[in-house]
Design a protein around this motif. Structure first.
Motif, PDB file in Angstrom:
ATOM      1  N   LYS A 277       0.874  -1.186   0.000  1.00 15.25           N
ATOM      2  CA  LYS A 277       0.000   0.000   0.000  1.00 15.25           C
ATOM      3  C   LYS A 277       0.897   1.218   0.000  1.00 15.25           C
ATOM      4  O   LYS A 277       1.758   1.356   0.878  1.00 15.25           O
ATOM      5  CB  LYS A 277      -0.893   0.012   1.232  1.00 15.25           C
ATOM      6  CG  LYS A 277      -2.157  -0.790   1.053  1.00 15.25           C
ATOM      7  CD  LYS A 277      -3.230  -0.352   2.004  1.00 15.25           C
ATOM      8  CE  LYS A 277      -4.552  -1.027   1.655  1.00 15.25           C
ATOM      9  NZ  LYS A 277      -5.611  -0.627   2.585  1.00 15.25           N
TER      10      LYS A 277
ATOM     11  N   PHE B 281       1.523   5.456  -0.157  1.00 12.53           N
ATOM     12  CA  PHE B 281       0.904   6.694   0.302  1.00 12.53           C
ATOM     13  C   PHE B 281       1.597   7.872  -0.379  1.00 12.53           C
ATOM     14  O   PHE B 281       2.760   8.126  -0.077  1.00 12.53           O
ATOM     15  CB  PHE B 281       0.989   6.799   1.821  1.00 12.53           C
ATOM     16  CG  PHE B 281       0.354   5.615   2.495  1.00 12.53           C
ATOM     17  CD1 PHE B 281      -1.011   5.603   2.727  1.00 12.53           C
ATOM     18  CD2 PHE B 281       1.107   4.515   2.848  1.00 12.53           C
ATOM     19  CE1 PHE B 281      -1.600   4.496   3.322  1.00 12.53           C
ATOM     20  CE2 PHE B 281       0.522   3.412   3.428  1.00 12.53           C
ATOM     21  CZ  PHE B 281      -0.834   3.393   3.673  1.00 12.53           C
TER      22      PHE B 281
ATOM     23  N   ASP C 197      12.648   3.016   2.602  1.00 14.97           N
ATOM     24  CA  ASP C 197      11.610   3.861   3.200  1.00 14.97           C
ATOM     25  C   ASP C 197      10.626   4.361   2.145  1.00 14.97           C
ATOM     26  O   ASP C 197       9.483   4.670   2.435  1.00 14.97           O
ATOM     27  CB  ASP C 197      12.259   5.077   3.868  1.00 14.97           C
ATOM     28  CG  ASP C 197      13.008   4.675   5.118  1.00 14.97           C
ATOM     29  OD1 ASP C 197      12.409   3.981   5.953  1.00 14.97           O
ATOM     30  OD2 ASP C 197      14.190   5.031   5.238  1.00 14.97           O
ATOM     31  N   LYS C 198      11.147   4.495   0.938  1.00 17.30           N
ATOM     32  CA  LYS C 198      10.281   5.006  -0.137  1.00 17.30           C
ATOM     33  C   LYS C 198      10.716   4.361  -1.452  1.00 17.30           C
ATOM     34  O   LYS C 198      11.780   3.742  -1.536  1.00 17.30           O
ATOM     35  CB  LYS C 198      10.382   6.523  -0.226  1.00 17.30           C
ATOM     36  CG  LYS C 198      11.778   7.013  -0.558  1.00 17.30           C
ATOM     37  CD  LYS C 198      11.803   8.490  -0.748  1.00 17.30           C
ATOM     38  CE  LYS C 198      13.207   8.944  -1.136  1.00 17.30           C
ATOM     39  NZ  LYS C 198      13.291  10.348  -1.418  1.00 17.30           N
TER      40      LYS C 198
ATOM     41  N   GLU D  77       5.957   6.722  -0.162  1.00 15.78           N
ATOM     42  CA  GLU D  77       6.208   5.789   0.946  1.00 15.78           C
ATOM     43  C   GLU D  77       5.224   4.638   0.811  1.00 15.78           C
ATOM     44  O   GLU D  77       4.170   4.775   0.181  1.00 15.78           O
ATOM     45  CB  GLU D  77       6.015   6.513   2.276  1.00 15.78           C
ATOM     46  CG  GLU D  77       7.074   7.567   2.528  1.00 15.78           C
ATOM     47  CD  GLU D  77       6.929   8.186   3.903  1.00 15.78           C
ATOM     48  OE1 GLU D  77       7.051   7.445   4.899  1.00 15.78           O
ATOM     49  OE2 GLU D  77       6.670   9.398   3.968  1.00 15.78           O
ATOM     50  N   TYR D  78       5.564   3.525   1.396  1.00 15.23           N
ATOM     51  CA  TYR D  78       4.689   2.362   1.230  1.00 15.23           C
ATOM     52  C   TYR D  78       4.768   1.450   2.454  1.00 15.23           C
ATOM     53  O   TYR D  78       5.720   1.513   3.245  1.00 15.23           O
ATOM     54  CB  TYR D  78       5.088   1.569  -0.028  1.00 15.23           C
ATOM     55  CG  TYR D  78       6.508   1.045   0.035  1.00 15.23           C
ATOM     56  CD1 TYR D  78       7.568   1.844  -0.380  1.00 15.23           C
ATOM     57  CD2 TYR D  78       6.783  -0.225   0.540  1.00 15.23           C
ATOM     58  CE1 TYR D  78       8.868   1.392  -0.299  1.00 15.23           C
ATOM     59  CE2 TYR D  78       8.085  -0.685   0.617  1.00 15.23           C
ATOM     60  CZ  TYR D  78       9.125   0.127   0.194  1.00 15.23           C
ATOM     61  OH  TYR D  78      10.413  -0.318   0.292  1.00 15.23           O
ATOM     62  N   LEU D  79       3.754   0.650   2.561  1.00 12.98           N
ATOM     63  CA  LEU D  79       3.716  -0.377   3.614  1.00 12.98           C
ATOM     64  C   LEU D  79       3.576  -1.724   2.944  1.00 12.98           C
ATOM     65  O   LEU D  79       2.819  -1.862   1.971  1.00 12.98           O
ATOM     66  CB  LEU D  79       2.506  -0.181   4.522  1.00 12.98           C
ATOM     67  CG  LEU D  79       2.584   0.865   5.621  1.00 12.98           C
ATOM     68  CD1 LEU D  79       1.234   0.943   6.327  1.00 12.98           C
ATOM     69  CD2 LEU D  79       3.668   0.512   6.631  1.00 12.98           C
TER      70      LEU D  79
ATOM     71  N   ILE E 106       1.977  -5.061   3.434  1.00 13.84           N
ATOM     72  CA  ILE E 106       0.921  -5.609   4.288  1.00 13.84           C
ATOM     73  C   ILE E 106       1.206  -7.077   4.563  1.00 13.84           C
ATOM     74  O   ILE E 106       1.349  -7.884   3.636  1.00 13.84           O
ATOM     75  CB  ILE E 106      -0.465  -5.463   3.622  1.00 13.84           C
ATOM     76  CG1 ILE E 106      -0.667  -4.010   3.155  1.00 13.84           C
ATOM     77  CG2 ILE E 106      -1.578  -5.915   4.554  1.00 13.84           C
ATOM     78  CD1 ILE E 106      -0.671  -2.976   4.252  1.00 13.84           C
TER      79      ILE E 106
END
Lengths: 334, 194
Positions: free
Chosen positions: A265, A267, A305-306, A329-331, A333
């Motif tokens: 995900k 952002f 981090d990005k 930036e991302y996560l 999941i």
């Protein structure tokens, strides 16, 4: 009667021989000179009415050599032209002792193939040309040679691309709609094999245009890197430039993380693609025509981090595209 | 379960931050969005009409947001009145929502004007999203196509970032330079342990 004449008569009456005055001597000189001139004139006329023979040397220059041939040797590089005519005719000749050149147009003269690559032309065929050139009757000319020999060797040839060079300046908001179209795209180059083999393309002369705001069609020459060795066919190409009015626009599109084998995900989840577009194409833009993906080369997706976002697909009619934000930036999941 | 509030001034990036918390599996109550919906509630409509007049809703029963915003912006009494109508109901909805999320270690309540409405006592922890004013104005101008002056006036009516940072338990700096996810993950880690 003036005093001088009176004195002279009186002197004659008296039997005295008078001395000659300066005026009498002057008149005699003039008469003498006039006689000389008249005599010279007659002498000149008599001489010019006589027949004379003059010889002039002409350098040979072959023109319109076939594009697939190269002149490699001239067995006869000069031709002596003997002119036998009255002096009057010779005086009127449009000719000099030096720097005379006779151009032999190989397209308009009978060329005889001798043996191998050796050819010859009959000088007899040159007579009308020479006579016209030096302004004399054909019959007054005799030539030192009956034939002129030369060697034409076959040239190597290949097709190469034409690359256009330009310095174009457009009116504000106007730009090229698509790459300039060159016609023909390829030309044939003739020349020695060792040189032709090194060529992959030929450049046009630099096309310089300012304040462009309409379509342009321009004929332009090619830049021959070895003018004495190479020949291009054709030597001139046409460049077509399509010009349109452009505007800036943008569209929001989702980032495709499918290349990452994890659930990601970002952002923001979407980025804005800014671009320039021709006004006529403005209504044809759709978000689905753009494809943005993360730049994964050299990136450890697990620790970074990005991630940088790159545009991998866009409509051909858009240009100067850039993405905002360029990094997200991302996560991951879990 | 910890009741955590996320607040921040206009354009600070609350939506992005709460979206990240949501992605981490944390339930988020969007108080401002819920409050906006309450204006359609018949009981709320009745009270709003009684105070602001019938014309505050159009003929389709839709709130004239722009007109209401202008009134409460210039009239503190009107602002207090609308807060008294909306906020108790929003809190009520929040409490109901909390009841449905008891299983979580912590939940998030997102609201722009938490401190301004003295709601901080309802929460165990408060996170403030901080960003430079110029950046916040730029973001809102791009997001809402609003003028610089309109946004500046709104910002002037809000508590300063510095003050909110002092009152908050956590501060997330969303200045476009510092990574926000790493800041959120740290907070998430702390809150998850409690």
């Amino acid at each position: 009667m003036n005093i001088t004449d009176r004195n002279r008569k009186e002197a004659l009456k008296k039997g005295i021989k008078p001395k000659l005055g300066p005026g009498i001597r002057k008149n005699d000189n003039i008469i003498f000179i006039v006689c000389i001139i008249i005599a010279a004139l007659f002498w000149g006329l008599i001489k010019l009415s006589g027949f004379y023979t003059e010889t002039y040397t002409f350098k040979i220059n072959y023109t319109h050599i076939p594009v697939d041939k190269q002149l490699t040797r001239m067995a006869d590089s000069t031709l002596e032209v003997n002119i036998q005519a009255r002096g009057f005719a010779i005086l009127k000749l449009d000719i000099f002792k030096d720097e005379n050149i006779v151009n032999i147009d190989l397209e308009n003269i009978k060329v005889i193939k001798n043996e191998d690559d050796n050819f010859l032309v009959y000088t007899q065929e040159l007579k009308p040309v020479l006579a016209k050139k030096i302004k004399i009757e054909e019959n007054d000319i005799t030539l030192s040679k009956t034939t002129l020999g030369f060697t034409l060797e076959d040239l190597y040839d290949k097709q190469i691309s034409v690359v256009e060079d330009h310095e174009l300046s457009f009116r504000q908001q106007f730009d090229m709609y698509e790459a300039a179209v060159i016609t023909p795209e390829k030309v044939k180059v003739f020349g020695p094999k060792e040189i032709v083999d090194t060529l992959t393309h030929v450049h046009t002369e630099t096309l310089k245009l300012n304040d462009i705001h309409t379509d342009k069609t321009v004929s332009i020459g090619l830049v021959n890197p070895f003018p004495n060795l190479l020949h291009f066919e054709p030597q001139i190409v046409t460049i077509n430039i399509r010009v349109e009015k452009f505007t800036e626009s943008s569209i929001e599109t989702a980032i495709d993380f499918s290349a990452v084998k994890k659930e990601i995900k970002s952002f923001p989840a979407t980025v804005t693609v800014n671009f320039k577009i021709a006004q006529k194409d403005f209504n044809n833009i759709r978000a689905g025509q753009f494809h943005v993906v993360p730049e994964l080369d050299g990136v450890d997706i697990l620790t970074a981090d990005k991630v940088h976002i790159k545009l991998v697909r866009k409509p051909e009619f858009t240009r100067n595209a850039w993405i905002v934000p360029a990094d997200v930036e991302y996560l991951i999941i879990k | 379960m910890l009741k955590v509030a996320v607040t921040g001034n206009i354009g600070s990036g609350k939506s992005t931050v709460t979206l990240i918390f949501q992605s981490l599996g944390t339930p988020v109550f969007h108080a401002d969005a819920k409050a906006k919906k309450l204006y359609s509630d018949p009981e709320v409509k009745k009270q709003v009409r009684a105070f602001f007049g019938e014309d505050i809703y159009d003929k389709n029963g839709k709130l004239k947001k722009q007109e209401l915003a202008e009134i409460i912006f210039n009239d503190p009494a009107a602002l207090k009145k609308i807060n008294n109508i909306i906020h108790p109901l929003t809190l009520e909805k929040y409490k109901l929502w909390l009841g449905k999320h008891n299983d979580y270690t912590y939940t998030i309540h997102e609201s722009a004007i938490l401190f301004e409405n003295n709601l901080q006592s309802h929460f165990d922890k408060i996170i403030n999203i901080s960003a430079p004013a110029e950046l916040r104005i730029k973001r809102v101008m791009e997001r809402d196509s609003a003028s610089f002056n309109t946004i500046s006036d709104k910002i002037k009516n809000q508590m300063t970032d510095e003050k909110k940072n002092q009152l908050a338990d956590f501060v997330i700096v969303n200045d476009g330079v510092q990574f926000i996810i790493s800041q959120i993950l740290k907070i998430h880690s702390i809150l998850s342990k409690k």
